[in-house]
Motif scaffolding. Structure first.
Motif, PDB file in Angstrom:
ATOM      1  N   LEU A 146      -0.600  17.715   4.407  1.00 23.43           N
ATOM      2  CA  LEU A 146      -1.441  16.851   3.914  1.00 23.43           C
ATOM      3  C   LEU A 146      -1.004  15.474   4.542  1.00 23.43           C
ATOM      4  CD1 LEU A 146      -3.435  15.826   1.559  1.00 23.43           C
ATOM      5  CD2 LEU A 146      -1.463  15.210   0.375  1.00 23.43           C
ATOM      6  N   PHE A 147      -2.179  15.145   5.460  1.00 28.75           N
ATOM      7  CA  PHE A 147      -2.034  13.881   6.454  1.00 28.75           C
ATOM      8  C   PHE A 147      -2.607  12.780   5.911  1.00 28.75           C
ATOM      9  CE2 PHE A 147      -0.383  13.496  10.914  1.00 28.75           C
ATOM     10  CZ  PHE A 147       0.086  12.522  10.796  1.00 28.75           C
ATOM     11  N   LEU A 148      -1.927  11.694   5.534  1.00 27.55           N
ATOM     12  CA  LEU A 148      -2.869  10.507   5.082  1.00 27.55           C
ATOM     13  C   LEU A 148      -2.436   9.361   5.769  1.00 27.55           C
ATOM     14  CD1 LEU A 148      -1.823  10.794   1.171  1.00 27.55           C
ATOM     15  CD2 LEU A 148      -3.633  11.753   2.324  1.00 27.55           C
ATOM     16  N   ASP A 149      -3.291   8.214   5.611  1.00 24.00           N
ATOM     17  CA  ASP A 149      -3.109   7.061   6.060  1.00 24.00           C
ATOM     18  C   ASP A 149      -2.314   6.176   4.986  1.00 24.00           C
ATOM     19  OD1 ASP A 149      -4.315   7.373   8.603  1.00 24.00           O
ATOM     20  OD2 ASP A 149      -6.355   6.486   7.907  1.00 24.00           O
ATOM     21  N   ALA A 150      -1.617   5.207   5.233  1.00 21.07           N
ATOM     22  CA  ALA A 150      -0.715   4.649   4.329  1.00 21.07           C
ATOM     23  C   ALA A 150      -1.410   3.991   3.407  1.00 21.07           C
ATOM     24  CB  ALA A 150       0.263   3.532   5.061  1.00 21.07           C
ATOM     25  N   ASP A 151      -2.916   3.461   3.480  1.00 23.50           N
ATOM     26  CA  ASP A 151      -3.300   2.756   2.461  1.00 23.50           C
ATOM     27  C   ASP A 151      -4.596   3.978   1.784  1.00 23.50           C
ATOM     28  OD1 ASP A 151      -5.287   3.544   4.545  1.00 23.50           O
ATOM     29  OD2 ASP A 151      -6.076   1.257   4.749  1.00 23.50           O
ATOM     30  N   GLU A 152      -4.021   5.218   1.610  1.00 24.83           N
ATOM     31  CA  GLU A 152      -4.638   6.458   0.969  1.00 24.83           C
ATOM     32  C   GLU A 152      -3.927   6.708  -0.211  1.00 24.83           C
ATOM     33  OE1 GLU A 152      -7.600   7.983   4.492  1.00 24.83           O
ATOM     34  OE2 GLU A 152      -5.637   9.023   3.971  1.00 24.83           O
ATOM     35  N   TYR A 173       0.773  -1.190   0.051  1.00 26.73           N
ATOM     36  CA  TYR A 173       0.021   0.048  -0.031  1.00 26.73           C
ATOM     37  C   TYR A 173       1.055   1.130  -0.088  1.00 26.73           C
ATOM     38  CZ  TYR A 173      -4.357  -2.599   0.859  1.00 26.73           C
ATOM     39  OH  TYR A 173      -5.466  -3.432   0.957  1.00 26.73           O
ATOM     40  N   ILE A 174       1.906   1.261   1.029  1.00 24.30           N
ATOM     41  CA  ILE A 174       2.614   2.484   1.085  1.00 24.30           C
ATOM     42  C   ILE A 174       3.414   2.876  -0.315  1.00 24.30           C
ATOM     43  CG2 ILE A 174       4.857   1.263   1.748  1.00 24.30           C
ATOM     44  CD1 ILE A 174       3.500   4.616   2.993  1.00 24.30           C
ATOM     45  N   GLU A 175       3.747   1.869  -0.984  1.00 22.32           N
ATOM     46  CA  GLU A 175       4.165   2.467  -2.297  1.00 22.32           C
ATOM     47  C   GLU A 175       3.455   3.409  -3.226  1.00 22.32           C
ATOM     48  OE1 GLU A 175       5.511  -1.558  -1.478  1.00 22.32           O
ATOM     49  OE2 GLU A 175       3.787  -0.593  -1.470  1.00 22.32           O
ATOM     50  N   LYS A 176       2.006   2.935  -3.329  1.00 26.51           N
ATOM     51  CA  LYS A 176       1.140   3.837  -4.115  1.00 26.51           C
ATOM     52  C   LYS A 176       1.009   5.193  -3.385  1.00 26.51           C
ATOM     53  CE  LYS A 176      -1.358   0.495  -6.231  1.00 26.51           C
ATOM     54  NZ  LYS A 176      -2.702  -0.376  -6.629  1.00 26.51           N
ATOM     55  N   CYS A 177       0.846   4.969  -2.010  1.00 26.03           N
ATOM     56  CA  CYS A 177       0.630   6.316  -1.232  1.00 26.03           C
ATOM     57  C   CYS A 177       1.661   7.105  -1.330  1.00 26.03           C
ATOM     58  CB  CYS A 177       0.404   6.097   0.087  1.00 26.03           C
ATOM     59  SG  CYS A 177       0.226   7.445   1.098  1.00 26.03           S
ATOM     60  N   ILE A 178       3.134   6.921  -1.403  1.00 26.70           N
ATOM     61  CA  ILE A 178       4.019   7.923  -1.546  1.00 26.70           C
ATOM     62  C   ILE A 178       4.092   8.374  -2.880  1.00 26.70           C
ATOM     63  CG2 ILE A 178       6.848   8.003  -1.562  1.00 26.70           C
ATOM     64  CD1 ILE A 178       5.224   7.678   1.351  1.00 26.70           C
ATOM     65  N   GLU A 179       3.955   7.591  -4.031  1.00 32.38           N
ATOM     66  CA  GLU A 179       3.975   7.958  -5.454  1.00 32.38           C
ATOM     67  C   GLU A 179       2.864   9.084  -5.415  1.00 32.38           C
ATOM     68  OE1 GLU A 179       3.345   6.334  -9.814  1.00 32.38           O
ATOM     69  OE2 GLU A 179       3.248   4.862  -7.988  1.00 32.38           O
ATOM     70  N   SER A 180       1.823   9.043  -5.095  1.00 35.45           N
ATOM     71  CA  SER A 180       0.483   9.991  -4.896  1.00 35.45           C
ATOM     72  C   SER A 180       0.880  11.220  -4.348  1.00 35.45           C
ATOM     73  CB  SER A 180      -0.660   9.313  -4.618  1.00 35.45           C
ATOM     74  OG  SER A 180      -0.834   9.285  -3.212  1.00 35.45           O
ATOM     75  N   VAL A 181       1.934  11.445  -3.466  1.00 38.13           N
ATOM     76  CA  VAL A 181       2.237  12.445  -2.792  1.00 38.13           C
ATOM     77  C   VAL A 181       3.513  13.017  -3.242  1.00 38.13           C
ATOM     78  CG1 VAL A 181       0.616  12.358  -0.806  1.00 38.13           C
ATOM     79  CG2 VAL A 181       3.236  11.278  -0.648  1.00 38.13           C
TER      80      VAL A 181
END
Length: 265
Positions: free
Chosen positions: A82-88, A20-28
């Motif tokens: 911008l505060f996200l959960d790792a699966d967002e 999950y974290i890979e997509k999250c980091i890419e999106s920010v």
């Protein structure tokens, strides 16, 4: 557009979020600073983050969600966070909305994001989650995480709030055991929160609350329209309430036995 580009820090908390974290980091990746606070993952999450060129990763023991997010917020260098959960995941349209908002003299200090829930790779349309929203973008200088909650945390805000049009994508369900363990943890944290406020266990609530949770999510909030996905999600959400009252009962018994031992000679 303002000529001044406002800087933004993306913040994430993690524990065992590989996949999950890979997509999250890419999106920010558009953020000027990305900080992740990891609570000692054992699945390679920390190593992945440690080797990511755009991420600053810090390890900090997990006490509860509010404490962890409060610690994480303090690490941000920029006022806009911008505060996200790792699966967002932040879509391209949402990225653009964020940048346009903070660079046009925003009148609000915090913004609600509605979320689009994903059951594995399929959209979950109902099951009680269709109106879910959370604060995700805000000024660090104008907010604090409320100490009234330790799970499903919220903000105390000095100013006004707005809402974003585009939705945040939330990959809420990886598999049955992962989601079940998450719900059980939430239930135990909710019990600790209730216990600290002096709320008492009752067998009536142990029976009725989970039943009502399932009925409300599956029937009233139209979970049955999500098919098999709806049954699974509504069942596990109800399990969260069951675990909450089981844990509250355990905490009360623990306190009672502690009192007995204190009075013994």
């Amino acid at each position: 557009m303002s000529l001044t580009k406002e800087k933004v820090t993306a913040l994430v908390i993690t524990f065992n979020e590989v996949g999950y974290i890979e997509k999250c980091i890419e999106s920010v990746s558009f953020a000027d600073e990305i900080i992740v606070v990891d609570s000692y993952s054992t699945d390679g999450t920390y190593e992945y983050l440690l080797n990511h060129p755009k991420v600053k990763v810090i390890q900090n023991p997990f006490k509860n969600f509010t404490a962890q997010k409060s610690f994480t917020l303090k690490q941000a260098s920029n006022d806009w966070v911008l505060f996200l959960d790792a699966d967002e995941v932040v879509s391209e349209d949402l990225q653009n909305e964020i940048k346009e908002t903070i660079n046009n003299n925003p009148k609000h200090v915090a913004y609600w994001f509605y979320r689009k829930f994903m059951f594995q790779n399929e959209r979950l349309h109902f099951s009680g989650w269709q109106t879910d929203k959370n604060y995700r973008l805000f000024r660090k200088s104008k907010v604090n995480f409320s100490d009234k909650r330790i799970v499903h945390e919220t903000l105390d805000i000095n100013g006004t709030s707005g809402k974003f049009k585009n939705r945040l994508t939330h990959y809420c369900y990886k598999d049955y055991e992962v989601y079940k363990n998450k719900m059980m943890m939430y239930g135990r944290l909710k019990a600790k929160e209730a216990f600290s406020k002096g709320k008492q266990f009752s067998y009536a609530l142990l029976l009725l609350k989970p039943l009502w949770k399932f009925f409300n999510s599956y029937i009233i909030r139209l979970g049955f329209l999500d098919g098999a996905k709806g049954i699974i999600i509504c069942h596990l959400d109800a399990l969260c309430d069951l675990e909450r009252y089981r844990e509250l009962q355990r905490l009360e018994r623990e306190e009672q036995w502690s009192g007995v031992f204190k009075t013994m000679p």
